[in-house]
Design a protein around this motif. Structure first.
Motif, PDB file in Angstrom:
ATOM      1  N   THR A 138      21.242 -38.785  58.232  1.00 25.01           N
ATOM      2  CA  THR A 138      22.480 -39.511  58.516  1.00 25.01           C
ATOM      3  C   THR A 138      23.627 -38.791  57.806  1.00 25.01           C
ATOM      4  O   THR A 138      23.405 -37.886  56.994  1.00 25.01           O
ATOM      5  N   THR A 139      24.853 -39.194  58.122  1.00 29.29           N
ATOM      6  CA  THR A 139      26.039 -38.620  57.479  1.00 29.29           C
ATOM      7  C   THR A 139      26.530 -39.574  56.406  1.00 29.29           C
ATOM      8  O   THR A 139      26.764 -40.749  56.671  1.00 29.29           O
ATOM      9  N   HIS A 140      26.694 -39.064  55.195  1.00 26.77           N
ATOM     10  CA  HIS A 140      27.151 -39.868  54.062  1.00 26.77           C
ATOM     11  C   HIS A 140      28.575 -39.433  53.706  1.00 26.77           C
ATOM     12  O   HIS A 140      28.785 -38.288  53.306  1.00 26.77           O
ATOM     13  N   VAL A 141      29.535 -40.331  53.852  1.00 27.98           N
ATOM     14  CA  VAL A 141      30.937 -40.020  53.554  1.00 27.98           C
ATOM     15  C   VAL A 141      31.331 -40.705  52.251  1.00 27.98           C
ATOM     16  O   VAL A 141      31.333 -41.935  52.151  1.00 27.98           O
ATOM     17  N   LEU A 142      31.644 -39.903  51.253  1.00 25.94           N
ATOM     18  CA  LEU A 142      32.144 -40.416  49.979  1.00 25.94           C
ATOM     19  C   LEU A 142      33.645 -40.168  49.968  1.00 25.94           C
ATOM     20  O   LEU A 142      34.106 -39.039  49.788  1.00 25.94           O
ATOM     21  N   ASP A 197      42.917 -33.072  51.524  1.00 24.82           N
ATOM     22  CA  ASP A 197      43.416 -33.885  52.631  1.00 24.82           C
ATOM     23  C   ASP A 197      44.126 -33.060  53.701  1.00 24.82           C
ATOM     24  O   ASP A 197      44.317 -33.534  54.823  1.00 24.82           O
ATOM     25  N   GLY A 198      44.493 -31.812  53.380  1.00 27.79           N
ATOM     26  CA  GLY A 198      45.050 -30.939  54.399  1.00 27.79           C
ATOM     27  C   GLY A 198      44.030 -30.517  55.436  1.00 27.79           C
ATOM     28  O   GLY A 198      44.398 -29.997  56.494  1.00 27.79           O
ATOM     29  N   VAL A 199      42.747 -30.738  55.150  1.00 28.94           N
ATOM     30  CA  VAL A 199      41.673 -30.458  56.102  1.00 28.94           C
ATOM     31  C   VAL A 199      41.044 -31.753  56.608  1.00 28.94           C
ATOM     32  O   VAL A 199      40.807 -31.914  57.814  1.00 28.94           O
ATOM     33  N   SER A 200      40.793 -32.695  55.706  1.00 33.77           N
ATOM     34  CA  SER A 200      40.141 -33.943  56.125  1.00 33.77           C
ATOM     35  C   SER A 200      40.988 -34.717  57.128  1.00 33.77           C
ATOM     36  O   SER A 200      40.457 -35.498  57.927  1.00 33.77           O
ATOM     37  N   CYS A 201      42.314 -34.471  57.136  1.00 28.33           N
ATOM     38  CA  CYS A 201      43.174 -35.124  58.121  1.00 28.33           C
ATOM     39  C   CYS A 201      42.778 -34.776  59.542  1.00 28.33           C
ATOM     40  O   CYS A 201      43.020 -35.547  60.475  1.00 28.33           O
ATOM     41  N   GLY A 202      42.162 -33.610  59.737  1.00 23.74           N
ATOM     42  CA  GLY A 202      41.717 -33.228  61.060  1.00 23.74           C
ATOM     43  C   GLY A 202      40.671 -34.163  61.623  1.00 23.74           C
ATOM     44  O   GLY A 202      40.544 -34.310  62.845  1.00 23.74           O
ATOM     45  N   VAL A 203      39.934 -34.838  60.711  1.00 24.13           N
ATOM     46  CA  VAL A 203      38.951 -35.845  61.113  1.00 24.13           C
ATOM     47  C   VAL A 203      39.560 -37.238  61.059  1.00 24.13           C
ATOM     48  O   VAL A 203      39.577 -37.971  62.047  1.00 24.13           O
ATOM     49  N   LEU A 208      40.693 -34.452  65.596  1.00 24.50           N
ATOM     50  CA  LEU A 208      40.451 -33.172  66.261  1.00 24.50           C
ATOM     51  C   LEU A 208      38.964 -32.850  66.358  1.00 24.50           C
ATOM     52  O   LEU A 208      38.536 -32.129  67.271  1.00 24.50           O
ATOM     53  N   PHE A 209      38.194 -33.332  65.397  1.00 27.44           N
ATOM     54  CA  PHE A 209      36.757 -33.141  65.384  1.00 27.44           C
ATOM     55  C   PHE A 209      36.137 -34.214  64.506  1.00 27.44           C
ATOM     56  O   PHE A 209      36.840 -34.902  63.752  1.00 27.44           O
ATOM     57  N   THR A 210      34.838 -34.379  64.630  1.00 28.70           N
ATOM     58  CA  THR A 210      34.103 -35.313  63.781  1.00 28.70           C
ATOM     59  C   THR A 210      33.613 -34.576  62.543  1.00 28.70           C
ATOM     60  O   THR A 210      33.645 -33.334  62.466  1.00 28.70           O
ATOM     61  N   TRP A 211      33.136 -35.320  61.575  1.00 22.19           N
ATOM     62  CA  TRP A 211      32.530 -34.684  60.398  1.00 22.19           C
ATOM     63  C   TRP A 211      31.363 -33.800  60.815  1.00 22.19           C
ATOM     64  O   TRP A 211      31.179 -32.698  60.275  1.00 22.19           O
ATOM     65  N   GLU A 212      30.581 -34.296  61.754  1.00 22.53           N
ATOM     66  CA  GLU A 212      29.420 -33.527  62.205  1.00 22.53           C
ATOM     67  C   GLU A 212      29.833 -32.209  62.862  1.00 22.53           C
ATOM     68  O   GLU A 212      29.193 -31.169  62.661  1.00 22.53           O
ATOM     69  N   GLU A 213      30.924 -32.239  63.616  1.00 20.37           N
ATOM     70  CA  GLU A 213      31.432 -30.998  64.210  1.00 20.37           C
ATOM     71  C   GLU A 213      31.978 -30.067  63.143  1.00 20.37           C
ATOM     72  O   GLU A 213      31.802 -28.840  63.213  1.00 20.37           O
ATOM     73  N   LEU A 214      32.638 -30.620  62.147  1.00 15.74           N
ATOM     74  CA  LEU A 214      33.168 -29.809  61.059  1.00 15.74           C
ATOM     75  C   LEU A 214      32.048 -29.147  60.269  1.00 15.74           C
ATOM     76  O   LEU A 214      32.243 -28.088  59.673  1.00 15.74           O
ATOM     77  N   ALA A 215      30.878 -29.752  60.256  1.00 16.15           N
ATOM     78  CA  ALA A 215      29.732 -29.156  59.575  1.00 16.15           C
ATOM     79  C   ALA A 215      29.194 -27.933  60.298  1.00 16.15           C
ATOM     80  O   ALA A 215      28.447 -27.139  59.716  1.00 16.15           O
ATOM     81  N   ARG A 216      29.602 -27.743  61.577  1.00 12.58           N
ATOM     82  CA  ARG A 216      29.032 -26.659  62.384  1.00 12.58           C
ATOM     83  C   ARG A 216      30.015 -25.540  62.702  1.00 12.58           C
ATOM     84  O   ARG A 216      29.620 -24.379  62.776  1.00 12.58           O
ATOM     85  N   ILE A 217      31.289 -25.873  62.927  1.00 17.60           N
ATOM     86  CA  ILE A 217      32.228 -24.867  63.427  1.00 17.60           C
ATOM     87  C   ILE A 217      32.667 -23.931  62.306  1.00 17.60           C
ATOM     88  O   ILE A 217      32.600 -24.283  61.118  1.00 17.60           O
TER      89      ILE A 217
END
Length: 255
Positions: A138-142, A197-203, A208-217
């Protein structure tokens, strides 16, 4: 030089550590035309990601980038395998206060995110808006949303490091023990992302992408897509915000 303008930089390294090799990818760039105040520090058993903030009440010569550098250096000296991360952050803040005569409420500050791994566990700490996301079954977001929750208040600084407000590393060590922490079995985690936050804002804001997509691209591609979206909303109508672009820093660990 304590801080420099950072054009987009990508790097990848492998650390031989507990339980095998950890691949560490990083990408960062400053907001166009300004000196970046984000900092990434890669250690043998941890990564530290900080987003410095310059004091608005009386801007000192020591800005947020200077503070983030000092805090990163101190954390690099202190981090070990066993002590609670909040205790280590509190100790680092205490040292900086004494060394540089920092004044609560009138000093530069920084968000703080730390990921530390041992053979058995992955430990994480988040203070203010630099989230840590761990990926396994699963994805754990802290994620610390207390600052974002207070954005509608026009006098948001009155809530800094106050009960019921938001907490950030500055000149009060007690803030460290308001950080959010988590620990996961290392065997259950495949990747970890740490992002300012300059990157996490993309999610979280732009979608623009999900956390799961950010883990791959590719990480550089993620930074570019965020910049492109922000340029297309230069009047801040689609995504209300204080500035068009922010500094960007992201780390991706493959455990």
């Amino acid at each position: 030089m304590l801080s420099t303008y950072v054009d987009k930089q990508d790097s990848s390294t492998q650390v031989d550590t507990y339980g095998g090799t950890v691949k560490i990818e990083t990408a960062e760039q400053g907001a166009p035309g300004r000196v970046t105040e984000d900092r990434i520090r890669v250690l043998p058993n941890a990564v530290v990601v900080l987003d410095g903030v310059t004091s608005r009440t009386r801007p000192p010569d020591r800005n947020g980038g200077w503070y983030a550098t000092q805090l990163a250096d101190e954390l690099a000296r202190l981090i070990n395998d066993t002590d609670p991360l909040a205790d280590l952050l509190a100790q680092a803040i205490t040292t900086l206060v004494a060394r540089h005569d920092l004044v609560p409420g009138d000093s530069p500050s920084s968000t703080a995110a730390i990921v530390r791994w041992t053979e058995d566990t992955i430990d994480a700490l988040v203070l203010c808006d630099t989230p840590v996301v761990a990926f396994g079954r699963t994805t754990h977001v802290l994620e610390d949303t207390r600052l974002e929750d207070l954005r509608p208040d026009p006098d948001i600084l009155r809530w800094k490091n106050k009960p019921g407000g938001y907490w950030v590393a500055e000149a009060e060590p007690v803030a460290a023990h308001q950080a959010l922490t988590a620990s996961w079995p290392r065997a259950e985690i495949e990747k970890v992302i740490v992002a300012t936050d300059g990157v996490s804002c993309g999610v979280s804001e732009y979608g623009l992408f999900t956390w799961e997509e950010l883990a791959r691209i590719p990480l550089g591609e993620a930074l570019d897509r965020i910049r492109e979206a922000e340029r297309g909303d230069s009047e801040h109508k689609r995504w209300p915000r204080f500035k068009t672009h922010d500094d960007q820093a992201i780390v991706r660990l493959c455990t």
